[in-house]
Design an enzyme around this catalytic site. Structure first.
Site, short mmCIF file in Angstrom:
data_model
loop_
_atom_site.label_atom_id
_atom_site.label_comp_id
_atom_site.label_asym_id
_atom_site.label_seq_id
_atom_site.Cartn_x
_atom_site.Cartn_y
_atom_site.Cartn_z
N SER A 6 0.73 -1.43 0.24
CA SER A 6 0.27 -0.19 0.35
C SER A 6 0.73 1.05 -0.07
CB SER A 6 -1.48 0.11 1.73
OG SER A 6 -1.21 0.93 1.77
N TYR A 39 -0.80 -0.56 10.45
CA TYR A 39 -1.06 -1.43 8.76
C TYR A 39 0.37 -1.02 8.07
CZ TYR A 39 -3.17 -1.31 4.28
OH TYR A 39 -3.63 -1.63 3.09
N LYS A 41 3.02 -3.24 6.53
CA LYS A 41 3.28 -3.54 4.44
C LYS A 41 4.32 -2.69 4.43
CE LYS A 41 -1.07 -4.08 3.16
NZ LYS A 41 -1.60 -5.38 2.67
N1 NAP Z 1 -8.73 -1.54 -0.40
C1 NAP Z 1 -7.80 -0.41 -0.47
O1 NAP Z 1 -8.01 1.40 -0.58
C2 NAP Z 1 -6.24 -0.53 -0.24
C3 NAP Z 1 -5.33 0.53 -0.55
C4 NAP Z 1 -4.28 0.28 -0.50
C5 NAP Z 1 -4.16 -1.40 -0.36
N2 NAP Z 1 -4.47 -2.52 -0.21
C6 NAP Z 1 -4.19 -3.73 -0.23
O2 NAP Z 1 -5.30 -4.87 -0.86
C7 NAP Z 1 -5.61 -6.02 -0.22
C8 NAP Z 1 -6.52 -6.24 -0.75
O3 NAP Z 1 -7.83 -5.20 -0.10
P1 NAP Z 1 -9.37 -4.81 -0.20
O4 NAP Z 1 -9.64 -3.71 -0.21
O5 NAP Z 1 -9.47 -5.86 -1.60
O6 NAP Z 1 -9.37 -6.59 0.83
P2 NAP Z 1 -10.97 -6.74 1.10
O7 NAP Z 1 -12.14 -5.32 0.47
O8 NAP Z 1 -11.03 -6.72 2.98
O9 NAP Z 1 -11.67 -8.02 0.93
C9 NAP Z 1 -9.87 -8.94 1.65
C10 NAP Z 1 -10.03 -10.22 0.98
O10 NAP Z 1 -9.56 -11.29 1.69
C11 NAP Z 1 -9.82 -12.41 2.34
N3 NAP Z 1 -9.29 -12.47 3.40
C12 NAP Z 1 -9.14 -11.64 4.50
N4 NAP Z 1 -8.75 -12.43 5.49
C13 NAP Z 1 -8.56 -13.12 4.64
C14 NAP Z 1 -7.13 -14.43 5.92
N5 NAP Z 1 -6.64 -14.41 6.65
N6 NAP Z 1 -7.02 -15.15 4.77
C15 NAP Z 1 -7.34 -15.85 3.52
N7 NAP Z 1 -8.57 -14.67 3.09
C16 NAP Z 1 -8.91 -13.55 3.88
C17 NAP Z 1 -11.78 -11.84 2.29
O11 NAP Z 1 -12.64 -12.52 2.09
P3 NAP Z 1 -13.05 -13.34 4.09
O12 NAP Z 1 -13.10 -12.51 4.84
O13 NAP Z 1 -13.66 -14.18 3.61
O14 NAP Z 1 -11.34 -14.39 4.33
C18 NAP Z 1 -11.90 -10.45 0.76
O15 NAP Z 1 -11.68 -12.37 -0.02
C19 NAP Z 1 -4.86 -5.82 0.86
O16 NAP Z 1 -3.30 -6.24 0.82
C20 NAP Z 1 -4.68 -4.90 1.08
O17 NAP Z 1 -4.14 -4.23 2.46
C21 NAP Z 1 -6.33 -1.82 -0.50
#
Ligand code: NAP
Length: 268
Positions: free
Chosen positions: A138, A151, A155
């Site tokens: 991130s 976080y 990261k």
């Molecule tokens: N969204 C943003 O603005 C943003 C910005 C920068 C970086 N990121 C990074 O991008 C990545 C994805 O973010 P996102 O926003 O798409 O996340 P999200 O919407 O919270 O989706 C998370 C996914 O991961 C699964 N998950 C969570 N814990 C898990 C575990 N212990 N084992 C297996 N699966 C698991 C969830 O399903 P279940 O709950 O069913 O397990 C879901 O499919 C992350 O690494 C995040 O830090 C996101």
């Protein structure tokens, strides 16, 4: 990408699902993963309806037995593994001194230890096919951010892991990459942790939010080009340069905006 096998952790919804979809559109056979089997099945069914070859493995990557099973099942189903995208991750908004240790542990486990567990088991298979090992970080991993300290630091630790593995696997033909993603539009199902470790809706309105499909396309392009680093968005690139060459300036700008950040991120 045609007929390659790609595993994306945390891909039942959000950015992970779109990365998996983007890889499938390019001809990959995909393994999707998450903990909740119902949501995962819904995504697998949707992918099949689009004509994609998909295998779904419900597994919690923070458990090393689950991480092992995830790779074993992927290998059993498709016989090879070309791409691993360590995407599963969760954020925590809070003041460090008020954050419960249990909440800290959960953030470290899912963003960091989980990525290590899955990568360790996948590595021999990825090396065999000169594949791709990718970490999703991130912009919060470029410079320490207030109220995102847990976080942000986790990261940042992924940077060191990716750098180390890139050197350690030198000469094997493996591509190691890390993507620093900016704030992205939240999936309606997305939840983050607060200081007490409760799941809450992510605070919005802080930054311009990127559409999820754009983010996914850029990550996949980075894989295709075998790049080591992707820093997403112009503001991210500026932040990257400033954090590398003028970290004092970044700290100063964050300090100046501390009250505003606290209000917008914590509602305090
Ligand atoms: N969204 C943003 O603005 C943003 C910005 C920068 C970086 N990121 C990074 O991008 C990545 C994805 O973010 P996102 O926003 O798409 O996340 P999200 O919407 O919270 O989706 C998370 C996914 O991961 C699964 N998950 C969570 N814990 C898990 C575990 N212990 N084992 C297996 N699966 C698991 C969830 O399903 P279940 O709950 O069913 O397990 C879901 O499919 C992350 O690494 C995040 O830090 C996101």
């Amino acid at each position: 990408m045609k007929d390659k096998v790609a595993l994306v952790t945390g891909s039942s919804y959000g950015i992970g699902r779109e990365i998996a979809r983007e890889l499938a559109k390019r001809g990959c056979r995909v393994v999707i993963n998450a903990r909740n089997p119902q949501r995962l099945k819904k995504t697998a069914d949707e992918f099949r309806e689009s004509g994609f070859e998909v295998h779904a493995v419900a597994a919690d990557i923070t458990k090393k037995e689950d991480a092992e099973r995830l790779i074993e099942e992927s290998m059993m189903r498709f016989g090879r593994l070309d791409i691993l995208v360590n995407n599963a991750g969760t954020n925590l908004f809070g003041e460090f001194e008020k954050t419960e240790p249990e909440a800290m542990r959960r953030i470290v486990e899912v963003n960091y230890l989980g990525a290590m567990y899955v990568s360790k088991v996948a590595l021999p298979h990825l090396k065999e096919v000169q594949g791709h090992l990718v970490f999703i970080s991130s912009l919060a991993g470029l410079h320490g951010l207030p109220y995102l300290s847990v976080y942000s630091s986790v990261k940042m630790a992924l940077t060191s892991l990716a750098q180390s593995l890139r050197i350690e696997t030198h000469g094997t033909g493996l591509h190691v990459g890390i993507a620093y993603i900016g704030a992205t539009k939240a999936d309606p199902e997305k939840r983050v942790l607060n200081e007490k470790g409760e799941l809450i809706k992510r605070p919005e309105g802080l930054l311009k939010l990127e559409p999820i499909p754009d983010v996914a396309r850029r990550v996949v392009r980075m894989i295709e080009r075998r790049n080591f680093r992707l820093v997403h968005t112009p503001i991210g690139k500026l932040n990257d340069l400033a954090s590398r060459y003028f970290p004092g300036l970044v700290s100063w700008a964050l300090r100046r905006n501390l009250k505003k950040l606290k209000r917008e991120m914590l509602g305090k």
